[in-house]
Design a protein around this motif. Structure first.
Motif, short mmCIF file in Angstrom:
data_model
loop_
_atom_site.label_atom_id
_atom_site.label_comp_id
_atom_site.label_asym_id
_atom_site.label_seq_id
_atom_site.Cartn_x
_atom_site.Cartn_y
_atom_site.Cartn_z
N GLN A 1 -26.56 -3.52 -110.01
CA GLN A 1 -25.63 -2.48 -110.42
C GLN A 1 -25.97 -1.71 -111.63
N PRO A 2 -26.47 -2.17 -112.55
CA PRO A 2 -26.94 -1.42 -113.74
C PRO A 2 -28.11 -0.65 -113.33
N ILE A 3 -29.19 -1.20 -112.42
CA ILE A 3 -30.34 -0.42 -112.28
C ILE A 3 -29.78 0.69 -111.31
N ARG A 4 -28.93 0.44 -110.43
CA ARG A 4 -28.66 1.65 -109.32
C ARG A 4 -27.79 2.77 -110.29
N GLN A 5 -27.06 2.42 -111.08
CA GLN A 5 -26.45 3.26 -111.99
C GLN A 5 -27.44 4.20 -112.78
N LYS A 6 -28.13 3.65 -113.49
CA LYS A 6 -29.30 4.36 -114.08
C LYS A 6 -30.20 5.17 -113.24
N TRP A 7 -30.38 4.78 -112.05
CA TRP A 7 -31.02 5.70 -110.97
C TRP A 7 -30.26 6.83 -110.57
N GLU A 8 -29.01 6.52 -110.35
CA GLU A 8 -28.20 7.88 -109.85
C GLU A 8 -27.97 8.68 -110.91
N GLU A 9 -27.73 8.23 -112.40
CA GLU A 9 -27.54 9.05 -113.49
C GLU A 9 -29.04 9.88 -113.79
N HIS A 10 -30.00 9.32 -113.40
CA HIS A 10 -31.20 10.05 -113.64
C HIS A 10 -31.18 11.14 -112.46
N GLN A 11 -30.99 10.84 -111.45
CA GLN A 11 -30.98 11.72 -110.20
C GLN A 11 -30.11 13.01 -110.46
N ASN A 12 -29.04 12.72 -111.00
CA ASN A 12 -28.16 13.81 -111.22
C ASN A 12 -28.43 14.59 -112.25
N ASP B 1 -27.76 13.30 -115.51
CA ASP B 1 -26.64 13.27 -116.31
C ASP B 1 -27.33 12.51 -117.65
N ARG B 2 -28.61 11.59 -117.37
CA ARG B 2 -29.09 10.74 -118.32
C ARG B 2 -30.64 10.85 -117.82
N ASN B 3 -31.47 10.48 -118.90
CA ASN B 3 -32.94 10.59 -118.86
C ASN B 3 -33.40 8.99 -119.18
N TRP B 4 -33.31 8.52 -117.75
CA TRP B 4 -33.62 7.02 -117.79
C TRP B 4 -35.12 6.62 -117.22
N HIS B 5 -35.97 7.68 -117.37
CA HIS B 5 -37.50 7.48 -116.73
C HIS B 5 -38.03 6.27 -117.19
N SER B 6 -37.93 6.02 -118.65
CA SER B 6 -38.63 4.86 -119.08
C SER B 6 -38.30 3.53 -118.45
N VAL B 7 -36.82 3.30 -118.34
CA VAL B 7 -36.37 2.01 -117.95
C VAL B 7 -36.72 1.97 -116.65
N LEU B 8 -36.44 3.04 -115.87
CA LEU B 8 -36.59 2.85 -114.55
C LEU B 8 -38.21 2.69 -114.20
N TRP B 9 -39.13 3.33 -114.81
CA TRP B 9 -40.52 3.25 -114.61
C TRP B 9 -40.73 1.68 -114.90
N ASN B 10 -40.27 0.91 -115.95
CA ASN B 10 -40.47 -0.57 -115.98
C ASN B 10 -40.13 -1.34 -114.70
N VAL B 11 -38.84 -1.03 -114.45
CA VAL B 11 -38.37 -1.78 -113.03
C VAL B 11 -39.09 -1.66 -111.93
N LEU B 12 -39.56 -0.24 -111.79
CA LEU B 12 -40.50 0.05 -110.72
C LEU B 12 -41.83 -0.64 -110.65
N MET B 13 -42.46 -0.66 -111.74
CA MET B 13 -43.52 -1.29 -112.09
C MET B 13 -43.65 -2.65 -111.82
N PHE B 14 -42.49 -3.51 -112.05
CA PHE B 14 -42.33 -4.82 -111.81
C PHE B 14 -42.13 -5.03 -110.29
N GLN B 15 -41.28 -4.15 -109.61
CA GLN B 15 -41.11 -4.27 -108.13
C GLN B 15 -42.25 -4.18 -107.43
#
Length: 646
Positions: free
Chosen positions: A613-624, A626-640
């Motif tokens: 849930q918190p990851i999907r929320q950040k992804w959607e906010e970044h796409q819209n 609404d927020r700039n979550w690129h650093s957090v999302l890049w961390n998750v993506l590099m683990f994935q």
């Protein structure tokens, strides 16, 4: 530059005939670190096996082959890196009666250890290194790592087998290795964008901390690393006994030290060059190289068509003035993004500093022409070059006087409304501005800063990517100690700016910057050398008064004075640029499909490492937007991406 690995099967469960097969397979996994030669050594009676891959830099003859046995037969060593002062040590040992068959630093290391012992010899080594040394007489295995952490070394247990290697790839080859992800380390990764020593992504596998030796006799309790040098002592002793000479004397002394550090790192039996961004640090190193070279130094830079990320023109101007043999490679977004699928294998454990991409590209460019390349890393940490030092100091000066209870209350008010709602509330303002402000993000960031109790915790907040990562990582703890949570790491540094520099020296520099440089260069079989990290330079840098590092709101004052002797001021003075790429923009564009697959909610739930849930929320906010979550999302993506690879 090489790759080392090995293990000690103290239970003797592996047959003596199988030992060389296993260690050779482990070594083969590190062939990118040493494509020129390989070797192994085993003692079946005690269950010890050492493996080595060689990138030949000094003494290209068979006399430099490893594993290498000391002349008296007592020690066997596998060694990664360079001991730059080996010519001086060699002369000293020759005067004591030692003879040498080749001219490698490895042979000198062994003789030094024979004469002075492991601890005292290591204290005399000036270089970047990770080594494993087997004492056949005492039956003790010693592991050692350089002072700042330029060269990596992992160790741990696979059942009853003690195992070590330059990279985790070698662990995966051992038949007893059963990988289990360390969820606390994963939480630290989301927090920092790297996994700080001594932790690794795997449970029970550790990074040997910089400037330590670990010795194990094969029984008893787990061996503990023992320091042979201390960054904390260098810092606290330096500020307690500051350089008292004039500014001109400080310039002369630092220039002489850097001149010698560069000279030592120009010793090679293969082609040599340097990375050049056109900034203060790399330009200083290249200027000192060219001043000591009769031929144009080969220099390399990467350029981007996006002007906000392009330093190639500045590098070209500096190179032309110094007369280097310069090469620039302009890469498109597509070429940069083509590196992304290689990152999980290249970095071997989750790592998400986006500058890993241009660092790999410039290493790849350099490797087409040279085998060794010098860089200017370390200058920011030693001479106060990061913008965040000035930002943090300014913020604390503005808020530190406010009573903590008032700051906490204000923080609660600011976070009572979600950042997303605040951003949307300020949307009418954004329509008349050239760039979107995302004021809600900034107010929530301010709230986090207001809530801290002291400036050190504020700095920890500023350099973190994700607060409370344990709320994202399933079954992780929030109590894993780091340099930011244990004040015993800080030392008695009364000045806040110096504490920030010290924390970066022992955390960000070895676990982010040096990991990035090591994996990017070794991934293309290129040796990277870093003159600023000569321990003599580090120790003298801490003796320099802060007033000679910072003037006004500009750092590196002393370095600039040295550089101006070689390069006109107007070629250097400009706003500092990061060595980055537009990850946030790419995630909303060409990388969106790639990220959607890795961040799919059902996939996250099935894998079981993240709360979706918190990851999907950040992804959607970044796409819209609404927020700039690129650093957090890049961390998750590099683990994935790493998880998919492994």
């Amino acid at each position: 530059m090489c790759g080392i690995t090995g293990f000690w099967d103290t239970s003797r469960q592996i047959s003596a005939d199988y030992l060389p097969i296993i260690v050779q397979q482990m070594s083969k996994s590190l062939i990118h670190r040493g494509p020129d030669d390989g070797g192994s050594w085993v003692d079946g009676e005690v269950g010890i096996a050492l493996g080595h891959r060689r990138l030949s830099i000094v003494d290209l003859s068979p006399q430099g082959h490893q594993p290498m046995i000391s002349a008296d037969g007592r020690y066997v060593i596998v060694f990664n890196g360079e001991v730059y002062n080996f010519p001086e040590l060699r002369k000293q040992l020759q005067s004591l009666g030692y003879k040498f068959s080749g001219h490698s630093d490895t042979e000198v290391m062994l003789s030094a250890i024979c004469h002075w012992g492991v601890l005292e010899a290591t204290k005399r080594f000036n270089g970047m290194f990770a080594f494993a040394l087997w004492d056949r007489q005492e039956q003790v295995l010693h592991l050692g790592r350089d002072r700042i952490g330029e060269k990596p070394l992992y160790y741990g247990w696979c059942g009853n087998t003690f195992i070590f290697a330059s990279e985790l790839k070698a662990f995966k080859v051992h038949p007893d290795f059963q990988p289990e992800i360390n969820r606390d380390a994963l939480a630290l990764f989301l927090h920092f964008a790297y996994i700080p020593a001594p932790y690794s992504i795997y449970q029970g596998i550790y990074k040997l901390p910089p400037a330590t030796l670990l010795s194990w006799k094969g029984c008893g309790t787990d061996p503990q690393p023992v320091p042979y040098w201390s960054a904390k002592t260098a810092a606290t002793s330096g500020v307690a006994c500051l350089f008292t000479g004039s500014e001109n004397e400080a310039i002369v002394n630092l220039e002489a030290l850097l001149h010698d550090a560069v000279k030592m790192r120009m010793l090679a039996d293969v082609p040599l060059g340097a990375f050049l961004s056109g900034g203060i640090d790399s330009s200083t190193i290249v200027a000192l190289m060219q001043a000591q070279s009769q031929q144009p130094v080969k220099t390399f830079s990467i350029g981007f068509h996006e002007q906000d990320y392009n330093e190639a023109e500045y590098a070209k101007s500096v190179a032309q003035y110094l007369g280097t043999d310069h090469r620039s490679l302009y890469v498109t977004s597509d070429e940069a993004m083509a590196v992304i699928p290689k990152l999980p294998s290249l970095y071997d454990e989750p790592f998400s500093d986006p500058s890993q991409i241009p660092t790999f590209l410039v290493s790849q460019l350099a490797r087409n022409h040279v085998t060794v390349s010098l860089s200017g890393d370390g200058g920011d940490e030693l001479f106060a070059g990061y913008k965040r030092y000035f930002l943090a100091r300014s913020i604390w000066q503005k808020i530190g006087w406010i009573p903590q209870t008032v700051r906490h209350s204000t923080a609660k008010v600011l976070t009572s409304v979600s950042a997303r709602r605040l951003n949307r509330g300020f949307e009418p303002i954004n329509t008349i501005l050239p760039t979107k402000l995302n004021l809600g993000d900034k107010l929530h960031r301010l709230a986090g800063i207001l809530a801290v109790s002291n400036p050190d915790m504020m700095y920890a907040d500023l350099v973190s990517h994700l607060q409370e990562p344990e709320k994202v990582v399933i079954d992780s703890s929030h109590r894993t100690p780091t340099v930011f949570t244990d004040s015993s790491f800080w030392g008695s540094l009364p000045n806040f700016t110096e504490r920030m520099m010290y924390l970066d020296l022992v955390n960000y520099l070895p676990d982010d910057i040096l990991v990035k440089v090591d994996r990017a260069t070794m991934g293309v079989s290129l040796e990277g050398r870093i003159p600023f990290l000569d321990h003599r330079v580090v120790e003298f840098a801490w003796q320099i008064p802060l007033s000679m590092k910072i003037r006004g709101n500009q750092g590196k004052w002393l370095l600039r004075q040295i550089l101006y002797k070689y390069v006109p001021k107007e070629l250097i003075e400009r706003p500092k640029m990061g060595f980055g790429i537009p990850i946030g923009k790419w995630l909303r564009g060409p990388l969106r499909a790639y990220a959607e697959d890795l961040l799919d909610e059902s996939r996250l739930r099935r894998e079981g490492y993240f709360h979706p849930q918190p990851i999907r929320q950040k992804w959607e906010e970044h796409q819209n937007g609404d927020r700039n979550w690129h650093s957090v999302l890049w961390n998750v993506l590099m683990f994935q991406a790493w998880l998919a690879e492994n």
